[in-house]
Design an enzyme around this catalytic site. Structure first.
Site, short mmCIF file in Angstrom:
data_model
loop_
_atom_site.label_atom_id
_atom_site.label_comp_id
_atom_site.label_asym_id
_atom_site.label_seq_id
_atom_site.Cartn_x
_atom_site.Cartn_y
_atom_site.Cartn_z
N ARG A 13 58.34 18.13 17.49
CA ARG A 13 58.71 19.33 16.73
C ARG A 13 59.67 19.30 15.85
NH1 ARG A 13 56.64 24.22 18.86
NH2 ARG A 13 58.77 25.26 18.84
N ARG A 46 56.74 27.98 31.81
CA ARG A 46 58.15 28.06 32.11
C ARG A 46 58.61 29.37 31.83
NH1 ARG A 46 60.51 25.18 34.97
NH2 ARG A 46 62.44 25.05 33.80
N ARG A 74 65.73 13.22 9.86
CA ARG A 74 65.83 13.07 8.49
C ARG A 74 66.98 12.03 8.09
NH1 ARG A 74 66.52 18.67 8.01
NH2 ARG A 74 64.60 19.54 7.99
N GLU A 85 71.06 31.28 27.69
CA GLU A 85 69.62 31.06 28.00
C GLU A 85 69.48 29.86 29.14
OE1 GLU A 85 67.04 30.91 24.63
OE2 GLU A 85 65.77 29.39 25.64
N ASP A 107 53.73 28.43 17.23
CA ASP A 107 54.95 29.17 16.94
C ASP A 107 54.47 30.93 16.38
OD1 ASP A 107 57.07 26.94 17.20
OD2 ASP A 107 56.39 26.04 15.41
N ARG A 142 71.15 26.99 25.91
CA ARG A 142 71.64 27.23 24.65
C ARG A 142 72.43 28.38 24.74
NH1 ARG A 142 65.88 26.93 21.33
NH2 ARG A 142 64.62 28.06 23.03
N TYR A 147 51.10 25.88 22.70
CA TYR A 147 52.66 26.11 22.46
C TYR A 147 52.76 26.42 20.76
CZ TYR A 147 57.67 24.46 22.62
OH TYR A 147 58.88 24.64 22.50
N1 UDP Z 1 64.89 19.15 21.95
C1 UDP Z 1 66.29 18.42 22.39
N2 UDP Z 1 67.40 18.77 22.21
C2 UDP Z 1 67.72 19.85 21.45
C3 UDP Z 1 66.91 20.75 21.21
C4 UDP Z 1 65.40 20.25 21.25
O1 UDP Z 1 65.91 17.43 22.99
O2 UDP Z 1 69.04 20.02 21.42
C5 UDP Z 1 63.79 18.77 22.43
C6 UDP Z 1 63.19 19.29 23.59
O3 UDP Z 1 62.29 18.36 24.19
C7 UDP Z 1 62.59 20.64 23.31
C8 UDP Z 1 61.84 20.36 21.97
O4 UDP Z 1 62.83 19.56 21.28
O5 UDP Z 1 61.90 20.94 24.57
C9 UDP Z 1 61.63 21.43 21.29
O6 UDP Z 1 62.84 22.24 20.90
P1 UDP Z 1 62.66 23.44 20.15
O7 UDP Z 1 63.95 24.00 19.60
O8 UDP Z 1 61.41 23.48 19.13
O9 UDP Z 1 62.04 24.57 21.18
P2 UDP Z 1 61.78 26.04 21.29
O10 UDP Z 1 62.78 26.72 20.24
O11 UDP Z 1 60.50 26.28 21.35
O12 UDP Z 1 62.30 26.51 22.79
#
Ligand code: UDP
Length: 364
Positions: A172, A249, A176, A301, A351, A280, A349
């Site tokens: 996901r 989850r 870059r 969170e 968006d 986060r 999953y």
């Molecule tokens: N992820 C990570 N480090 C980060 C942010 C995301 O390893 O700092 C990985 C982690 O495996 C996570 C996945 O990327 O489950 C998807 O993150 P995303 O931010 O897309 O998740 P959401 O916003 O759906 O919680």
């Protein structure tokens, strides 16, 4: 004669978009919502003049022009670009993985070729097709970044070792070779000015909504009201878990009001180390310049194991759960008068834009 053409279970994005379309076509529609407010998990509420994403940060992004045009016909979107930073111990890194990240990780990285040299060196340990999230991550960005920015975060979020998680989750995130901190690759991105609740209110304008109403507690009654049911709750719960339980989850949010105008300088800060219990920290005012206040609202969170009675935020699309979900989907397709949709009922999953796309395309 049923009183309604559609009884829609859940007022999240799928239910609300469906309700809007059905209402516009002249159908009689009732939306029933278990919570005491509309909007599902995109609900925003005002605290101290700040639009707070009550069930976790939502940043709208899409490549679908029709979806973008659709949402913009109800509310104006701002030009927010998600560019989270990651904190690992006392170091700060840019996300997603880009030249800013690479040059901070490796002292001698200035150009894309420098970064490629390091990544290629580190990814050598993975041979063949990556079999799990750990191998996928190392093959994308190498072990150093995996250990600082991915492993701790991912294992907290999913409560499983990265070696037992599906590779697609990490895909996901963009990787870059430019100095570009935009988290998403999609063409369109932003947040509704004034919050997401406004969008849902507009979608449900003129539609009958019953709050604090639990469909499954009174299924026979609600079924008798509607010609058809649109169900957006948990897939396995609809069938009373008769084939077994799907995994979800949950999250816990700890929201605080601080007497400072700027707490962390960014909307999203990821805490990627395993020593910090939250994943986060969201500072809501940075999502939206109309959130003006001398104070600030900050949400920590915490990932949480799902159990009955908690909110399900994520589905767990690993092989085991997908197989069980397929069996439930078979049962679902045999339910003639029920349309299943949204993240929980499709067990995908998705968006936000995927959900809207599906709700716009489903036959009414
Ligand atoms: N992820 C990570 N480090 C980060 C942010 C995301 O390893 O700092 C990985 C982690 O495996 C996570 C996945 O990327 O489950 C998807 O993150 P995303 O931010 O897309 O998740 P959401 O916003 O759906 O919680």
């Amino acid at each position: 004669m049923n009183k309604y053409d559609y009884v829609i279970v859940g007022s999240g994005l799928f239910g609300s978009v469906f309700a809007y379309r059905a209402h516009k076509l002249g159908k009689k529609v009732l939306v029933i919502e278990r919570r005491n407010h509309i909007g599902g998990n995109i609900y925003t509420e005002d605290i101290e003049g700040i639009h707070v994403h009550k069930y976790g940060a939502h940043i709208f992004h899409t490549d679908y022009k029709d979806v973008w045009d659709f949402v913009n016909s109800f509310v104006e979107f701002n030009r927010f670009t998600n560019s989270p930073i990651a904190r690992y111990k006392n170091e700060i890194y840019n996300m997603p993985f880009n030249m800013n990240t690479f040059s901070k990780i490796w002292d001698d990285v200035i150009t894309p070729d420098d970064a490629i040299r390091h990544i290629n060196e580190e990814r050598k340990e993975i041979t063949g097709e990556p079999k799990n999230l750990e191998e996928q991550a190392i093959s994308l960005v190498g072990r150093t970044i995996y250990e600082k920015l991915i492993k701790g975060y991912t294992e907290k979020q999913w409560h499983k070792p990265c070696t037992e998680l599906p590779a697609f989750i990490i895909k996901r995130l963009p990787v870059r070779l430019t100095y570009d901190n935009n988290y998403f690759n999609d063409k369109y991105q932003g947040i509704p000015i004034g919050g997401y609740t406004k969008l849902i209110e507009k979608l449900l304008d003129g539609v009958e909504v019953k709050l604090n109403a639990n469909y499954l507690d009174n299924k026979d009654y609600y079924d008798s009201l509607g010609e058809k049911i649109v169900y957006t709750g948990k897939l396995d719960e609809y069938f009373n878990y008769k084939l077994g339980r799907l995994e979800y989850r949950s999250l816990k949010f700890d929201t605080k009001i601080y007497d400072t105008s700027n707490y962390q300088g960014n909307a999203v800060v990821n805490y990627t180390g395993s020593e910090v219990p939250y994943t986060r920290v969201i500072e809501h005012k940075h999502f939206d310049s109309t959130s003006v206040s001398d104070k600030t609202v900050v949400t920590y969170e915490y990932p949480d194991d799902y159990e009955e009675g908690k909110e399900a935020y994520y589905v767990v699309n690993d092989d085991k759960n997908n197989e069980l979900a397929d069996k439930y989907r078979e049962l679902a397709s045999a339910e003639n008068n029920v349309i299943f949709g949204g993240r929980l009922a499709d067990y995908k999953y998705y968006d936000m834009d995927d959900v809207i796309k599906k709700a716009l395309e489903v036959e009414i």
